[in-house]
Write a protein that holds these residues in place. Structure first.
Motif, PDB file in Angstrom:
ATOM      1  N   MET A   1      52.029  35.131  40.403  1.00  0.00           N
ATOM      2  CA  MET A   1      52.793  36.232  40.944  1.00  0.00           C
ATOM      3  C   MET A   1      54.155  35.736  41.430  1.00  0.00           C
ATOM      4  SD  MET A   1      50.548  38.570  43.256  1.00  0.00           S
ATOM      5  CE  MET A   1      49.166  37.783  42.408  1.00  0.00           C
ATOM      6  N   SER A   2      55.220  36.296  40.909  1.00  0.00           N
ATOM      7  CA  SER A   2      56.544  35.794  41.289  1.00  0.00           C
ATOM      8  C   SER A   2      57.112  36.590  42.456  1.00  0.00           C
ATOM      9  CB  SER A   2      57.503  35.905  40.119  1.00  0.00           C
ATOM     10  OG  SER A   2      56.952  35.330  38.979  1.00  0.00           O
ATOM     11  N   SER A   3      57.968  35.978  43.200  1.00  0.00           N
ATOM     12  CA  SER A   3      58.687  36.672  44.271  1.00  0.00           C
ATOM     13  C   SER A   3      60.063  37.059  43.722  1.00  0.00           C
ATOM     14  CB  SER A   3      58.855  35.733  45.452  1.00  0.00           C
ATOM     15  OG  SER A   3      59.582  34.596  45.035  1.00  0.00           O
ATOM     16  N   GLU A  43      57.400  42.115  34.330  1.00  0.00           N
ATOM     17  CA  GLU A  43      57.194  41.411  35.596  1.00  0.00           C
ATOM     18  C   GLU A  43      58.062  42.043  36.693  1.00  0.00           C
ATOM     19  OE1 GLU A  43      58.051  37.354  34.805  1.00  0.00           O
ATOM     20  OE2 GLU A  43      56.990  36.619  36.581  1.00  0.00           O
ATOM     21  N   ILE A  44      59.305  42.299  36.356  1.00  0.00           N
ATOM     22  CA  ILE A  44      60.227  42.861  37.345  1.00  0.00           C
ATOM     23  C   ILE A  44      59.880  44.327  37.642  1.00  0.00           C
ATOM     24  CG2 ILE A  44      62.677  43.526  37.683  1.00  0.00           C
ATOM     25  CD1 ILE A  44      63.430  40.729  36.789  1.00  0.00           C
ATOM     26  N   PRO A  62      57.745  41.952  48.687  1.00  0.00           N
ATOM     27  CA  PRO A  62      56.454  42.565  49.012  1.00  0.00           C
ATOM     28  C   PRO A  62      55.472  41.515  49.580  1.00  0.00           C
ATOM     29  CG  PRO A  62      56.708  42.356  46.632  1.00  0.00           C
ATOM     30  CD  PRO A  62      58.012  41.936  47.246  1.00  0.00           C
ATOM     31  N   CYS A  63      54.505  41.975  50.392  1.00  0.00           N
ATOM     32  CA  CYS A  63      53.645  41.025  51.110  1.00  0.00           C
ATOM     33  C   CYS A  63      52.532  40.454  50.228  1.00  0.00           C
ATOM     34  CB  CYS A  63      53.022  41.710  52.319  1.00  0.00           C
ATOM     35  SG  CYS A  63      51.781  42.946  51.878  1.00  0.00           S
TER      36      CYS A  63
END
Ligand SMILES: [Zn+2]
Length: 329
Positions: A1-3, A43-44, A62-63
């Motif tokens: 999971m990317s930030s 993904e974005i 997002p958390c």
């Protein structure tokens, strides 16, 4: 999971634009994400969806822990819908179903997001149903259409969306992706030098014609250096039949050009730039017999050949000239 932070390294402009719009509470009601395969459009989209719903955001990040984030990560958020082609196309019924679901108030909140993958695959009927829907946006609804083929999208749809163009992959990212697909490095390097499009590079890598073409180019260069008197015979008997069409010869000349550029890189001590990596040892020996000037001369012969091919010279005649000039030195 990317930030967002990680995604920004790949798609700087896109991420800046989207996070700024969120910060200022000015998200568009319909986006069209366009760009080559593998550039992170989906993904974005999902990251944007999470930021949109997340109850515990840190700035726009997002958390990944709240119910909304978790549901989006596992693909079952009641107010986030993803539509993908069923079979070859996205059908009218799929869009109608979506419109119907959006008629109900949001299950959890008023917010809703829908993502349409391969949006260019909507049938004209599906696109028309969507059009009416996009034209009358509900509050707090975000539509994200994704496509790798912008030219196949209907203008009426494009004009109603904010179009966001994703930057193409750079060579290293593309190489990494190809290797992850199990494509051997020597082939991946070659494909990544010919196109920046992931799907196209993948197709090239598995194309038997291309693999055979690569062998023929290698054989031609070997003859040119070791038995120049045979190079012309090889050209006539084995090479031209494989590269008989203009588009084919275009690829052949590109390969030949990459091969001579490799020679030049080796002579300049830039081994890391070499594309024909499994030929390095052989090439190193050749560079010892050949001056830089002669390599550059040959590169110019190929470039001239490429220009003539574009001005519609007969491919066979053109390639004969290229080889004759190379034999001269
Ligand atoms: Zn969250």
């Amino acid at each position: 999971m990317s930030s967002w932070h990680e995604l920004e390294k790949k798609q700087h402009k896109v991420v800046k634009l989207l996070t700024n719009s969120m910060k200022n509470n000015r998200l568009s009601h319909a986006y069209l994400f366009e760009g080559s395969v593998g550039t992170g459009k989906k993904e974005i989209s999902l990251q944007l969806t999470k930021s949109f719903f997340c109850r515990d955001k840190n700035a726009e990040e997002p958390c990944n822990k709240c119910t909304d984030c978790k549901r989006i990560n596992s693909g079952n958020h009641p107010d986030a819908h993803i539509i993908a082609p069923s079979g070859l196309s996205i059908k009218k019924e799929q869009i109608e179903q979506l419109v119907k679901e959006f008629g109900y108030a949001g299950v959890e909140s008023k917010k809703k997001v829908y993502i349409i993958e391969d949006a260019e695959k909507m049938t004209p009927q599906a696109a028309n149903s969507l059009l009416k829907f996009i034209e009358e946006p509900r509050e707090e609804t975000v539509a994200i259409l994704i496509t790798s083929n912008l030219h196949r999208m209907l203008n009426t749809i494009i004009s109603r969306c904010q179009v966001i163009s994703f930057a193409p992959l750079n060579v290293n990212e593309l190489l990494e992706k190809l290797k992850n697909e199990g494509i051997p490095e020597n082939i991946a390097k070659l494909a990544a030098s010919l196109t920046s499009d992931f799907q196209e590079a993948k197709d090239i890598s598995s194309d038997e014609w291309f693999a055979e073409g690569r062998n023929k180019v290698l054989k031609l260069t070997e003859d040119l250096f070791q038995k120049p008197e045979q190079a012309f015979i090889f050209l006539q008997e084995r090479f031209l039949s494989h590269f008989s069409e203009k588009e084919q010869l275009e690829k052949g000349l590109s390969l030949l050009l990459l091969w001579f550029k490799d020679l030049l890189y080796l002579q300049l001590g830039q081994e890391e730039k070499v594309v024909f990596i499994d030929q390095i040892e052989k090439m190193k020996q050749l560079t010892m017999q050949m001056s830089q000037r002669r390599i550059v001369n040959r590169i110019n012969v190929i470039l001239e050949g490429q220009r003539k091919l574009h001005s519609n010279m007969n491919p066979q005649l053109l390639m004969e000239q290229v080889v004759l000039k190379m034999q001269e030195g």
